[in-house]
Scaffold this active site. Structure first.
Site, PDB file in Angstrom:
ATOM      1  N   GLY A   1      28.784   2.343 -43.275  1.00  9.75           N
ATOM      2  CA  GLY A   1      27.358   2.305 -42.963  1.00  9.75           C
ATOM      3  C   GLY A   1      27.030   1.259 -41.917  1.00  9.75           C
ATOM      4  CG  ASP A   2      27.492  -2.827 -42.783  1.00 11.55           C
ATOM      5  OD1 ASP A   2      26.278  -2.650 -42.985  1.00 11.55           O
ATOM      6  OD2 ASP A   2      28.231  -3.438 -43.575  1.00 11.55           O
TER       7      ASP A   2
END
Length: 277
Positions: free
Chosen positions: A157-158
């Site tokens: 996600g990052d």
């Protein structure tokens, strides 16, 4: 930890004193028009629940592009400040609205609701199904995931957020930002650690189902000449706002040349589409 089975450990976070919060806020006051700020994860228990909202309120009107990657009320409460980008995943979207996000159509409907509530751009990560973007103009960009062997989802996600920001800064085009975003996430998923630049580039090259201006082209069912010709049509258009070619069209030109190299080996007869440029 990236070994064997995936183990997800979420600690409560450190104790952060009031003076440290004030120090942080003071530093954030130095952000200027066009800067990017990413607020990601849950707020530690020692901090006020509305910290993200307070930060956006403080920066309101300064032209700072704030990206918020959190969920629940912490996400909903910042929408009135119109963050540049929010990135819930499909599970978090389901928790917010109490609906199972099991189709692209449903995800699109509820992502649009978050945009209506204030978010400028809404990027929904979908794990192995890729991602979906609703941009500031309301255009919908579905994007399939790059296929490969999953090693771990930690950091995906990052990486997706970082790829989106990098892609947007480079091209100022949301379709290009989404493509680099998905490539970055996939590269981390298939790596034993956070992906490196060369690994991201390899994933970028594999993402041949390109999305341009809200239209998905280049699927596995379409031959190369179909989307190559589509590229040229896009590049030949002018920005309808001011009648001038934008940096986005330059980005498309570079990407079209990349596909021309592939076509040279597979479909040499279609290169005339690019040579006219």
């Amino acid at each position: 930890v990236k070994y064997g089975k995936e183990l997800d450990i979420n600690a409560n976070g450190p104790e952060i004193g009031k003076e440290k919060i004030e120090e942080l806020l003071e530093k954030l006051k130095g952000l200027r028009n066009g800067d990017f700020l990413v607020l990601a994860g849950s707020v530690p228990p020692s901090l006020p629940d509305d910290l993200y909202s307070k930060i956006l309120e403080m920066l309101e009107g300064k032209g700072v592009n704030v990206v918020v990657d959190t969920t629940g009320n912490q996400l909903l409460n910042v929408l009135k400040y119109k963050p540049f980008l929010i990135k819930p995943n499909h599970h978090e979207l389901s928790e917010i609205f109490g609906e199972e996000m099991d189709t692209t159509e449903k995800i699109t409907v509820y992502a649009k609701k978050l945009k209506e509530m204030g978010a400028k751009n809404v990027l929904v990560s979908r794990g192995g199904d890729g991602a979906l973007l609703i941009d500031e103009y309301g255009k919908v960009y579905p994007k399939d995931a790059v296929k490969g062997k999953l090693i771990s989802s930690v950091g995906c996600g990052d990486s997706m957020v970082a790829g989106f920001i990098a892609g947007y800064i480079k091209s100022r085009d949301y379709g290009e930002a989404l493509k680099l975003s998905v490539a970055s996430s996939a590269a981390t998923a298939f790596s034993s650690e956070l992906a490196k630049a060369n690994e991201i580039y390899e994933m970028y090259k594999k993402a041949v189902d390109v999305v341009l201006n809200g239209y998905e082209v280049g699927s596995k069912q379409q031959p190369f000449y179909t989307y190559l010709s589509f590229y040229v049509k896009v590049m030949n258009n002018y920005d309808i706002k001011n009648g001038e070619r934008t940096t986005a069209h330059k980005a498309y030109t570079q990407e079209a040349l990349f596909y021309a190299e592939i076509a040279e080996k597979n479909f040499p007869t279609v290169l005339h589409f690019i040579k006219f440029r």
